[in-house]
Structures are given as C-alpha cells and as structure tokens.
Design a protein around this motif. Sequence first.
Motif, PDB file in Angstrom:
ATOM      1  N   ILE A   2       0.511  -1.089   0.329  1.00 34.84           N
ATOM      2  CA  ILE A   2      -0.390  -0.071  -0.064  1.00 34.84           C
ATOM      3  C   ILE A   2       1.048   1.279   0.431  1.00 34.84           C
ATOM      4  O   ILE A   2       1.832   1.440   0.820  1.00 34.84           O
ATOM      5  CB  ILE A   2      -0.746  -0.107   0.980  1.00 34.84           C
ATOM      6  CG1 ILE A   2      -1.903   0.875   0.980  1.00 34.84           C
ATOM      7  CG2 ILE A   2      -0.681  -0.092   2.181  1.00 34.84           C
ATOM      8  CD1 ILE A   2      -3.211   1.315   1.627  1.00 34.84           C
ATOM      9  N   GLU A   3       0.328   2.089  -1.271  1.00 33.14           N
ATOM     10  CA  GLU A   3       1.096   3.711  -1.021  1.00 33.14           C
ATOM     11  C   GLU A   3       0.338   4.715   0.096  1.00 33.14           C
ATOM     12  O   GLU A   3      -0.713   5.185  -0.534  1.00 33.14           O
ATOM     13  CB  GLU A   3       1.613   3.954  -2.375  1.00 33.14           C
ATOM     14  CG  GLU A   3       2.129   5.337  -2.924  1.00 33.14           C
ATOM     15  CD  GLU A   3       2.385   5.499  -4.152  1.00 33.14           C
ATOM     16  OE1 GLU A   3       1.885   6.623  -4.785  1.00 33.14           O
ATOM     17  OE2 GLU A   3       3.296   4.434  -4.599  1.00 33.14           O
ATOM     18  N   LEU A   4       1.067   5.107   0.610  1.00 34.51           N
ATOM     19  CA  LEU A   4       0.299   6.012   1.416  1.00 34.51           C
ATOM     20  C   LEU A   4       0.845   7.290   1.192  1.00 34.51           C
ATOM     21  O   LEU A   4       1.799   7.693   1.526  1.00 34.51           O
ATOM     22  CB  LEU A   4      -0.557   6.234   2.778  1.00 34.51           C
ATOM     23  CG  LEU A   4      -0.972   4.373   3.363  1.00 34.51           C
ATOM     24  CD1 LEU A   4      -0.080   4.756   5.335  1.00 34.51           C
ATOM     25  CD2 LEU A   4      -2.095   4.846   2.939  1.00 34.51           C
ATOM     26  N   LEU A  39      -7.280   7.909   5.491  1.00 36.62           N
ATOM     27  CA  LEU A  39      -6.691   7.524   4.341  1.00 36.62           C
ATOM     28  C   LEU A  39      -6.427   5.854   4.208  1.00 36.62           C
ATOM     29  O   LEU A  39      -6.825   4.941   3.193  1.00 36.62           O
ATOM     30  CB  LEU A  39      -5.108   7.343   3.892  1.00 36.62           C
ATOM     31  CG  LEU A  39      -4.610   8.715   3.629  1.00 36.62           C
ATOM     32  CD1 LEU A  39      -3.549   9.119   3.502  1.00 36.62           C
ATOM     33  CD2 LEU A  39      -5.204   9.117   2.100  1.00 36.62           C
ATOM     34  N   CYS A  40      -6.604   5.347   5.286  1.00 34.93           N
ATOM     35  CA  CYS A  40      -6.007   3.789   5.566  1.00 34.93           C
ATOM     36  C   CYS A  40      -7.554   3.516   5.465  1.00 34.93           C
ATOM     37  O   CYS A  40      -8.540   1.866   5.082  1.00 34.93           O
ATOM     38  CB  CYS A  40      -5.468   3.118   6.599  1.00 34.93           C
ATOM     39  SG  CYS A  40      -3.503   3.467   6.733  1.00 34.93           S
ATOM     40  N   ARG A  41      -9.299   3.763   5.449  1.00 38.53           N
ATOM     41  CA  ARG A  41      -9.996   3.420   5.995  1.00 38.53           C
ATOM     42  C   ARG A  41     -10.903   3.526   4.069  1.00 38.53           C
ATOM     43  O   ARG A  41     -11.192   2.535   3.944  1.00 38.53           O
ATOM     44  CB  ARG A  41     -10.700   4.529   6.458  1.00 38.53           C
ATOM     45  CG  ARG A  41     -11.043   4.092   8.004  1.00 38.53           C
ATOM     46  CD  ARG A  41     -12.343   4.628   8.708  1.00 38.53           C
ATOM     47  NE  ARG A  41     -11.806   4.710  10.521  1.00 38.53           N
ATOM     48  CZ  ARG A  41     -12.187   5.022  11.073  1.00 38.53           C
ATOM     49  NH1 ARG A  41     -12.326   6.443  11.239  1.00 38.53           N
ATOM     50  NH2 ARG A  41     -12.132   5.027  12.604  1.00 38.53           N
ATOM     51  N   LEU A  42     -10.401   4.663   3.257  1.00 35.21           N
ATOM     52  CA  LEU A  42     -10.445   4.670   1.900  1.00 35.21           C
ATOM     53  C   LEU A  42      -9.978   3.562   1.315  1.00 35.21           C
ATOM     54  O   LEU A  42     -10.837   2.840   0.715  1.00 35.21           O
ATOM     55  CB  LEU A  42     -10.400   5.723   1.694  1.00 35.21           C
ATOM     56  CG  LEU A  42     -11.415   6.965   2.414  1.00 35.21           C
ATOM     57  CD1 LEU A  42      -9.728   8.263   1.129  1.00 35.21           C
ATOM     58  CD2 LEU A  42     -12.386   7.366   1.359  1.00 35.21           C
ATOM     59  N   LEU A  89       2.920   5.082  13.410  1.00 36.72           N
ATOM     60  CA  LEU A  89       2.590   4.809  12.707  1.00 36.72           C
ATOM     61  C   LEU A  89       1.835   3.817  13.660  1.00 36.72           C
ATOM     62  O   LEU A  89       0.297   3.575  13.217  1.00 36.72           O
ATOM     63  CB  LEU A  89       3.129   4.189  11.589  1.00 36.72           C
ATOM     64  CG  LEU A  89       2.560   2.755  10.330  1.00 36.72           C
ATOM     65  CD1 LEU A  89       1.884   3.909   9.911  1.00 36.72           C
ATOM     66  CD2 LEU A  89       3.638   1.904  10.138  1.00 36.72           C
ATOM     67  N   ASN A  90       2.527   3.217  13.970  1.00 32.70           N
ATOM     68  CA  ASN A  90       1.232   1.819  14.834  1.00 32.70           C
ATOM     69  C   ASN A  90       0.460   2.748  15.716  1.00 32.70           C
ATOM     70  O   ASN A  90      -0.259   1.650  16.290  1.00 32.70           O
ATOM     71  CB  ASN A  90       2.295   1.362  16.250  1.00 32.70           C
ATOM     72  CG  ASN A  90       3.155   0.214  15.315  1.00 32.70           C
ATOM     73  OD1 ASN A  90       3.186  -0.213  14.452  1.00 32.70           O
ATOM     74  ND2 ASN A  90       4.719   0.149  16.707  1.00 32.70           N
ATOM     75  N   ASP A  91       0.727   3.805  16.418  1.00 30.02           N
ATOM     76  CA  ASP A  91      -0.297   4.266  17.531  1.00 30.02           C
ATOM     77  C   ASP A  91      -1.673   4.576  16.361  1.00 30.02           C
ATOM     78  O   ASP A  91      -2.417   4.431  17.039  1.00 30.02           O
ATOM     79  CB  ASP A  91       0.147   5.567  17.777  1.00 30.02           C
ATOM     80  CG  ASP A  91      -0.776   6.900  18.786  1.00 30.02           C
ATOM     81  OD1 ASP A  91      -0.751   5.094  19.672  1.00 30.02           O
ATOM     82  OD2 ASP A  91      -1.061   7.738  18.355  1.00 30.02           O
ATOM     83  N   CYS A  92      -1.466   5.309  14.965  1.00 33.80           N
ATOM     84  CA  CYS A  92      -2.351   5.691  14.602  1.00 33.80           C
ATOM     85  C   CYS A  92      -3.144   4.171  14.146  1.00 33.80           C
ATOM     86  O   CYS A  92      -4.851   4.583  13.854  1.00 33.80           O
ATOM     87  CB  CYS A  92      -1.656   6.549  13.563  1.00 33.80           C
ATOM     88  SG  CYS A  92      -0.629   8.319  13.898  1.00 33.80           S
TER      89      CYS A  92
END
Length: 123
Positions: A2-4, A39-42, A89-92
């Motif tokens: 995945i590219e964010l 972004l991750c939910r989308l 990253l982990n926290d989010c």
Amino acid sequence: MIELKINPVAKPRMTRSDIWKHRPIVDRYFAFKDHLVRLCRLQSFELPDSYKVEFLITMPDSWSRSKRDSLQGSPHRQRPDLDNLVKALNDCLIKEDSSVWNFEASKIWWDEGKILIWEKNEV
C-alpha cells in the motif's frame, strides 16, 4: 503493498499540559494521525502484525536540483528518528500495538512524502 501519500510525522513526546496547551508539534501530529486513519479507511487497509515499512521523507525546497538528484533514494540520517516514525504509525493504525511481533523499517530521501507498507509475507 500500500502507498499512502502523506508526509510522515514522528510521534512527539507528550505531557499532561498538551490537553489544554496546544503545542504546534502535537497539533501537527494529531492532524497527521486523523489524515492517516482516513486514508487507510478509504483503502480498507489494516496494519498487519508483521510488516515492512518505508518512510519517504520530503527533501527541503531550499535544496538545489543537483543536491536533490544526488540524494534521491539515499538513507535519511536526520530527525525525525525512525523509531518515533514507527511509533506514530503503530499508534495511528493499531488499537493494541503489542500485537506487532515483527517489522522492518527504513527512511529515505524522496521528492514527495509517502509511506509504503508491505505485509511481511508479501516480501
């Protein structure tokens, strides 16, 4: 993979006063966190328990074109620290980050800020 497309932000050290006293670094981190989750939910993405991550750090605008070209893709050896980027990253993206048992992380200079994530079994 995945590219964010988001500029990576390190998790800052927070104090109790950050609840009412809005320091710019903390506000920037929470804006990053909200944007990253969105972004991750989308993309219907969940961070796996074993992953590889590459943080692509944006080069400053003040750098010359020749300096940018010479450093493109080279290791980023300045702040923010790699461990604080991984903590952010982990926290989010994970409710209980103790479930992460394996990760590989790196940070490099790039024209555009991004986060690239692979599941470890993809690598």
